[in-house]
Enzyme design. Sequence first.
Site, PDB file in Angstrom:
ATOM      1  N   TYR A   1      12.400  12.934  -5.814  1.00  0.00           N
ATOM      2  CA  TYR A   1      11.441  12.310  -4.897  1.00  0.00           C
ATOM      3  C   TYR A   1      10.855  13.331  -3.932  1.00  0.00           C
ATOM      4  CZ  TYR A   1      13.298   7.704  -6.278  1.00  0.00           C
ATOM      5  OH  TYR A   1      13.668   6.579  -6.969  1.00  0.00           O
TER       6      TYR A   1
ATOM      7  N   SER B   1      11.740  -1.660  -7.668  1.00  0.00           N
ATOM      8  CA  SER B   1      10.363  -2.131  -7.852  1.00  0.00           C
ATOM      9  C   SER B   1      10.261  -3.655  -7.816  1.00  0.00           C
ATOM     10  CB  SER B   1       9.768  -1.605  -9.168  1.00  0.00           C
ATOM     11  OG  SER B   1       9.515  -0.235  -9.092  1.00  0.00           O
TER      12      SER B   1
ATOM     13  N   LEU C   1       8.480  -5.439  -6.131  1.00  0.00           N
ATOM     14  CA  LEU C   1       7.081  -5.834  -5.961  1.00  0.00           C
ATOM     15  C   LEU C   1       6.184  -5.233  -7.045  1.00  0.00           C
ATOM     16  CD1 LEU C   1       6.794  -5.590  -2.077  1.00  0.00           C
ATOM     17  CD2 LEU C   1       6.920  -7.656  -3.471  1.00  0.00           C
TER      18      LEU C   1
ATOM     19  N   PHE D   1       5.351  -2.191  -8.174  1.00  0.00           N
ATOM     20  CA  PHE D   1       4.404  -1.146  -7.757  1.00  0.00           C
ATOM     21  C   PHE D   1       3.246  -1.730  -6.951  1.00  0.00           C
ATOM     22  CE2 PHE D   1       6.789   1.966  -9.628  1.00  0.00           C
ATOM     23  CZ  PHE D   1       6.144   3.133  -9.966  1.00  0.00           C
ATOM     24  N   GLY D   2       3.513  -2.801  -6.228  1.00  0.00           N
ATOM     25  CA  GLY D   2       2.500  -3.410  -5.379  1.00  0.00           C
ATOM     26  C   GLY D   2       1.730  -4.544  -6.024  1.00  0.00           C
TER      27      GLY D   2
ATOM     28  N   LEU E   1       2.793  -7.351  -7.100  1.00  0.00           N
ATOM     29  CA  LEU E   1       3.251  -8.663  -6.645  1.00  0.00           C
ATOM     30  C   LEU E   1       2.981  -8.916  -5.161  1.00  0.00           C
ATOM     31  CD1 LEU E   1       6.527  -8.899  -8.745  1.00  0.00           C
ATOM     32  CD2 LEU E   1       4.499 -10.360  -8.971  1.00  0.00           C
ATOM     33  N   THR E   2       2.339  -7.970  -4.481  1.00  0.00           N
ATOM     34  CA  THR E   2       1.877  -8.241  -3.117  1.00  0.00           C
ATOM     35  C   THR E   2       0.562  -9.006  -3.112  1.00  0.00           C
ATOM     36  OG1 THR E   2       0.542  -6.220  -2.898  1.00  0.00           O
ATOM     37  CG2 THR E   2       2.899  -6.057  -2.350  1.00  0.00           C
ATOM     38  N   GLY E   3      -0.101  -9.037  -4.262  1.00  0.00           N
ATOM     39  CA  GLY E   3      -1.394  -9.706  -4.366  1.00  0.00           C
ATOM     40  C   GLY E   3      -2.578  -8.839  -3.994  1.00  0.00           C
TER      41      GLY E   3
END
Length: 347
Positions: A53, A234, A236, A238-239, A241-243
Amino acid sequence: MQTTHLGNSDLKVSKICLGTMTFGEQNTEAEAHSQLDYALERGINFIDTAEMYPVMPRAETQGKTEQYIGSWLKKSGKRRDIILATKVAGPARGMQWIRQGQNDLNAANIRAAVDASLKRLQTDYIDLYQLHWPSRNAPIFGQKQFDPALERPHTAIAETLSVLDELVKAGKIRAIGVSNETSWGVSEFIHQAEKLQAPRIASIQNAYHLMNRAFEQGLDETCFRDNVGLLAYSPLAFGQLTGKYADDLNAHGRLTLFPPSWSPRYTRPLVLETAKRYADLARANGLTPTQLALAWCYSRWFVASTIIGATSLKQLKENIDAYEVKLSDELIAGIEKIHAESHNPAQ
């Protein structure tokens, strides 16, 4: 914040884990320290990182995430207050900057990786040391089926376990785990540990979220019977599922900042369609898409701890607050309907 014992280890971890792979790329050192401070204030004692990372991986930034955590540990004096997890990279053609491409999970590489991580983290022990992905050919990172044509030379699990056993005895690591593993891999690690009288794996860190529930296809039983805790990463997607991408395909985030080749499984057409369906379901029930996705993941019986990440304190607060959201039976039924009609599009 609830805590649980991780697998058969003596590690008592919070049910939410702070993921840190944005530190050093999307987050500055000061922002990283603020997230770590806030997580501890909210009762999170579990921090996850990796030698490769931040993401996306680059020679110029590799190791910065551990360095930022290390500088925070030195400044805060909170080492004894947290459970610190990191990972050693497995074989990868595209990361020649880690040990000059010598990334197989053999004794020499693991010893070198542990010592380098300890130095960057400014500590003398790692609570949970994980194998980031297998040495052998396995269906991971969007590969849905096992393909024997991809077989390659690899380090035997017995050799990997033997060096991890030595490192546990030396006091450099307390417990071990795997990541991006399969049912066969978990079973073989348990079998070899019993045969060698080496440490058993305490955890498995795999992707698990509303659009990738592959863990439920056998790994759930394997880990239940062998007492291996799931660290869901993950949550969400990679974002997705945030919409935010359902609302705007060009929204600022990992999927627009990094090349599509970095995470193609999260940009499949069915993923985009399914993300919108989950966002609509959440909003129709008075929730944000993030609340729906995280509350669902937090509630799963086999998830030992859910790894959340954020690029701002506002996001981090929403992610942690979602732990208090309880989903109704009707909402769960709505989730299951979408899942049945759009089965694991991001697997």
